[in-house]
Design an enzyme around this catalytic site. Structure first.
Site: not given
Ligand code: GRF
Length: 216
Positions: A15, A17, A68, A94, A110, A112, A144, A148
């Site tokens: 977490g 981000n 799912r 997921r 999202n 990536h 979508d 990715d």
């Molecule tokens: C990040 O590298 C993000 O791009 C990917 O999963 C990772 C999540 O990292 N989708 P965090 O949990 O936010 O530290």
């Protein structure tokens, strides 16, 4: 949409981000209310970050559901119950179904850790290193049906250094993620993102690249 965007964040792991987003909300540079953080994994460290910031959390383990679709229906219930307008996937591990997509059309983002469309899927940083690219980075996109794949909102680039490992490159990419994800959410909150097919038009002044690209 109300006066301040209400967002929900889905996580599975550390977490960081989520933390970056919460920090930008706290310092006032992201005008958004995080109404709910949901993790499919009870041990996700991001849950504690959310609690520390006073954000409500829910654990909804995917294993508790027969399919799912059933899992995604539970996510939709929880997100709608919290009044969520934008769903932010932040390390959520997921694959999502049309149940979630149709509940929040063009309202799921999202991030990536690659410059899409290169290196989709797992271990993007390692894929980039193994391929031998000189420039790597991160992408924020709308979600979508394909993994990715959705329309790209923002990207940030980093130079690949000769001595890089997947970990060292991943750490520099993560630092870029922490800048571009809150920025993308802020653009959405300001109503400045217009999706036209595969293209996301940004109304008003274009945000500066983050960070400025350094030649490798
Ligand atoms: C990040 O590298 C993000 O791009 C990917 O999963 C990772 C999540 O990292 N989708 P965090 O949990 O936010 O530290």
């Amino acid at each position: 949409m109300g006066s301040v965007l209400t967002a929900g964040v889905l996580i599975s792991g550390s977490g960081t981000n989520l933390r970056a987003i919460l920090d930008r909300v706290a310092d006032g540079s992201l005008a958004c209310r995080i109404a709910l953080v949901i993790s499919n994994r009870p041990e996700a460290a991001g849950l504690e970050r959310a609690r520390t910031a006073g954000v409500p959390t829910r654990v909804i383990p995917h294993r508790d559901f027969p399919s799912r679709d059933a899992f995604d229906a539970a996510l939709v219930d929880a997100l709608r119950g919290a009044g969520v307008e934008l769903v932010v996937l932040a390390g959520f591990d997921r694959l999502i179904t049309t149940i979630l997509l149709e509940a929040f059309p063009q309202r799921i983002m999202n991030i990536h850790p690659s410059l899409l469309p290169s290196f989709k899927g797992l271990h993007a940083q390692r894929q980039a290193l193994e391929y031998g690219v000189r420039i790597a980075g991160a992408t924020v996109h709308f979600v979508d049906e394909a993994t990715d794949h959705g329309p790209i909102i923002l990207q940030g680039a980093v130079a690949v250094e000769p001595e890089d490992t997947a970990e060292s490159l991943g750490a520099r990419i993560l630092a870029v993620e922490h800048v571009i994800y809150p920025k993308a959410i802020q653009l959405f909150a300001e109503g400045r993102l217009v999706v036209e097919g595969r293209h996301v038009r940004i109304r008003g002044p274009r945000p500066a690249p983050s960070p400025p690209l350094v030649p490798g």
